[in-house]
Design a protein around this motif. Sequence first.
Motif, PDB file in Angstrom:
ATOM      1  N   SER A  38       1.259  68.796  46.848  1.00 28.32           N
ATOM      2  CA  SER A  38       1.809  67.693  46.068  1.00 28.32           C
ATOM      3  C   SER A  38       1.266  66.362  46.564  1.00 28.32           C
ATOM      4  O   SER A  38       0.929  65.477  45.764  1.00 28.32           O
ATOM      5  CB  SER A  38       3.338  67.701  46.141  1.00 28.32           C
ATOM      6  OG  SER A  38       3.875  68.823  45.477  1.00 28.32           O
ATOM      7  N   SER A  39       1.165  66.220  47.876  1.00 30.83           N
ATOM      8  CA  SER A  39       0.620  64.980  48.437  1.00 30.83           C
ATOM      9  C   SER A  39      -0.850  64.819  48.072  1.00 30.83           C
ATOM     10  O   SER A  39      -1.294  63.726  47.696  1.00 30.83           O
ATOM     11  CB  SER A  39       0.792  64.982  49.961  1.00 30.83           C
ATOM     12  OG  SER A  39       2.156  65.084  50.316  1.00 30.83           O
TER      13      SER A  39
ATOM     14  N   LEU B   5      -3.456  54.337  38.974  1.00 27.14           N
ATOM     15  CA  LEU B   5      -2.043  53.985  38.870  1.00 27.14           C
ATOM     16  C   LEU B   5      -1.674  53.122  40.071  1.00 27.14           C
ATOM     17  O   LEU B   5      -1.159  53.600  41.076  1.00 27.14           O
ATOM     18  CB  LEU B   5      -1.183  55.249  38.808  1.00 27.14           C
ATOM     19  CG  LEU B   5      -1.383  56.113  37.565  1.00 27.14           C
ATOM     20  CD1 LEU B   5      -0.602  57.409  37.676  1.00 27.14           C
ATOM     21  CD2 LEU B   5      -0.967  55.350  36.319  1.00 27.14           C
ATOM     22  N   ASP B   6      -1.947  51.860  39.946  1.00 28.81           N
ATOM     23  CA  ASP B   6      -1.749  50.884  41.008  1.00 28.81           C
ATOM     24  C   ASP B   6      -0.352  50.287  40.867  1.00 28.81           C
ATOM     25  O   ASP B   6      -0.047  49.613  39.871  1.00 28.81           O
ATOM     26  CB  ASP B   6      -2.826  49.801  40.889  1.00 28.81           C
ATOM     27  CG  ASP B   6      -2.750  48.773  41.994  1.00 28.81           C
ATOM     28  OD1 ASP B   6      -1.740  48.728  42.715  1.00 28.81           O
ATOM     29  OD2 ASP B   6      -3.711  48.002  42.133  1.00 28.81           O
ATOM     30  N   ALA B   7       0.520  50.536  41.860  1.00 24.84           N
ATOM     31  CA  ALA B   7       1.899  50.049  41.773  1.00 24.84           C
ATOM     32  C   ALA B   7       1.952  48.528  41.706  1.00 24.84           C
ATOM     33  O   ALA B   7       2.789  47.957  40.985  1.00 24.84           O
ATOM     34  CB  ALA B   7       2.698  50.556  42.969  1.00 24.84           C
ATOM     35  N   ILE B   8       1.072  47.855  42.432  1.00 25.56           N
ATOM     36  CA  ILE B   8       1.064  46.389  42.413  1.00 25.56           C
ATOM     37  C   ILE B   8       0.622  45.889  41.049  1.00 25.56           C
ATOM     38  O   ILE B   8       1.211  44.964  40.476  1.00 25.56           O
ATOM     39  CB  ILE B   8       0.153  45.854  43.529  1.00 25.56           C
ATOM     40  CG1 ILE B   8       0.690  46.285  44.897  1.00 25.56           C
ATOM     41  CG2 ILE B   8       0.031  44.338  43.451  1.00 25.56           C
ATOM     42  CD1 ILE B   8      -0.188  45.885  46.066  1.00 25.56           C
TER      43      ILE B   8
ATOM     44  N   THR C  47       1.871  54.064  45.021  1.00 27.60           N
ATOM     45  CA  THR C  47       2.151  54.982  43.918  1.00 27.60           C
ATOM     46  C   THR C  47       2.055  56.436  44.366  1.00 27.60           C
ATOM     47  O   THR C  47       2.895  57.264  44.004  1.00 27.60           O
ATOM     48  CB  THR C  47       1.177  54.731  42.756  1.00 27.60           C
ATOM     49  OG1 THR C  47       1.181  53.351  42.411  1.00 27.60           O
ATOM     50  CG2 THR C  47       1.569  55.551  41.543  1.00 27.60           C
ATOM     51  N   GLY C  48       1.024  56.760  45.165  1.00 36.14           N
ATOM     52  CA  GLY C  48       0.855  58.140  45.613  1.00 36.14           C
ATOM     53  C   GLY C  48       1.999  58.604  46.490  1.00 36.14           C
ATOM     54  O   GLY C  48       2.533  59.714  46.310  1.00 36.14           O
TER      55      GLY C  48
ATOM     56  N   LEU D  77       7.234  62.169  46.354  1.00 34.10           N
ATOM     57  CA  LEU D  77       8.637  62.470  46.677  1.00 34.10           C
ATOM     58  C   LEU D  77       9.259  63.428  45.676  1.00 34.10           C
ATOM     59  O   LEU D  77      10.299  64.019  45.952  1.00 34.10           O
ATOM     60  CB  LEU D  77       9.449  61.167  46.728  1.00 34.10           C
ATOM     61  CG  LEU D  77       9.077  60.191  47.839  1.00 34.10           C
ATOM     62  CD1 LEU D  77       9.899  58.921  47.727  1.00 34.10           C
ATOM     63  CD2 LEU D  77       9.270  60.831  49.213  1.00 34.10           C
ATOM     64  N   GLY D  78       8.664  63.559  44.504  1.00 34.98           N
ATOM     65  CA  GLY D  78       9.137  64.552  43.543  1.00 34.98           C
ATOM     66  C   GLY D  78       9.967  63.960  42.422  1.00 34.98           C
ATOM     67  O   GLY D  78      10.635  62.928  42.579  1.00 34.98           O
ATOM     68  N   ALA D  79       9.940  64.637  41.284  1.00 31.09           N
ATOM     69  CA  ALA D  79      10.665  64.171  40.099  1.00 31.09           C
ATOM     70  C   ALA D  79      12.179  64.173  40.294  1.00 31.09           C
ATOM     71  O   ALA D  79      12.843  63.236  39.840  1.00 31.09           O
ATOM     72  CB  ALA D  79      10.272  65.029  38.890  1.00 31.09           C
TER      73      ALA D  79
END
Length: 355
Positions: A191-192, A204-207, A311-312, A317-319
Motif C-alpha cells: 500500500s505504501s 496528486l500534490d497536497a499543497i 498525499t502519499g 493510511l487507508g480508506a
Amino acid sequence: MFDSVVLDIAIGLIFVFLATSLAITAGNELLASLFKWRAKDLAAGLRLLVGRDDGEARAGQPDITRVLYQHPLLRGLHRDAATGGDAKAPSYIPPRMFAMALLDIALRPADGTGQLVAGNIAEMRAQIESKRGELGNRVTDTLLTFVNHVEIDARAAANKLASLQRDVEAWFNAGMGRVSEVYRRRAQLWSSLLAVFFVAALNLDAIRITRSLANDPVLRASLIAQATEAVKQETPPARVTPAAPPSEGDKSPLPAPAGETAPSATAGALRQLQTDISTINQLGIPVGWEDNPPQPNVWWWVNKVLGLLLTGLAASLGAPFWFDVLKKVSSLRAAGRMPPPPDTSNTRRDQPDPA
C-alpha cells in the motif's frame, strides 16, 4: 467558526485522500489476485500448522497438508474445481470444514470404510495413534491432547466428537492468525509503495490541491457535496482492505469473491482500479503533469516533493481511516455556529411583569 473556508478546505482535502486510498486498495487487490497471495499464504500457514519441518522431512514424517487439500470437503473449495478446469489452491478454508476434514482422516478406519471411531475416549485415542504414520507426530500429538481435554471436560460427555471438533477449530483459528498477520504486513508495505506510485504518476500534490481549494469556491462546493453524500453511508464506500483484520472467529486470509475464478477476480480488480482512477480525475482537482511541468527552480522541487509525500503518506493510511475522519469533520461543519443570545437591550423596563 464551524463554517469557515478553512474547514471546507479540510473536508475537500480529506475527501481527496479517501478517493486516493480507494484506488490504492484496488491496486493492492489487483496485485493479490495476480500473484495469488491469499492462496500461497494459506498454504504456507497450513503447512506450518499441520505439515512437517526440515527435521521431520529427513525423519520420514508424512506431509498431511497434501492429504487435506485432496479431501472431498476441501477439494470443492479449490478454484475451477467445479468447472472441470485445473484446480488451484483455495484462498480460504472455513475452520469448520478444516476440522471436519482432519477428524475424518484421523478417526476413519484405515480401510476408508465405515463410520468414524467416536464411541468412547479409549477408541478415539487408539484410532488416532494408529494413524500416526499418516498424520505425522505433530498432528497426532495435538489431536491426542485434544482428546485428553475432552476426557476431563464434563460438558463434552454428551457429544465427544463435537467437543473435539471445536478444539480443532480453535487450533486452526489460532494458527491462521499468524497467516493474517503476515498478509497484513505485506499488504501495508505494498500500500505504501502503491501510494508513492499513484501520487507521483497522477501528480496528486497536497499543497497544490490545497491552493486550488482555497482559490476556487466552486471546486470547494463540489467536493463538499460529494463528501456529504459519502458520509451518509454507514460504511466506507470501499471494498474490505487487505490490511484490515478478519472478522472475529475467522482468522484465515480474506477470501476472494465467491464463485469467481482467478481470471475473473483479476479482471474485476482491474475494472475497479480503473473506476477509482477515473473518479479521481473527475473530482475537478488539479491532476497530471501537463499543466504543472517540472521547473528548474530548487524551491519548486522542494515544494513538489513535500506535497507528493504528504498525499502519499496520507493515502497509505487507508480508506476506513479517512472515512472516519471525514464523518467527524463533516459533523463538525454541519453543527454550524451557535445561535446568538436574544437581544434584550431594547426591552422596556416599565413593561409589566407577565406574571
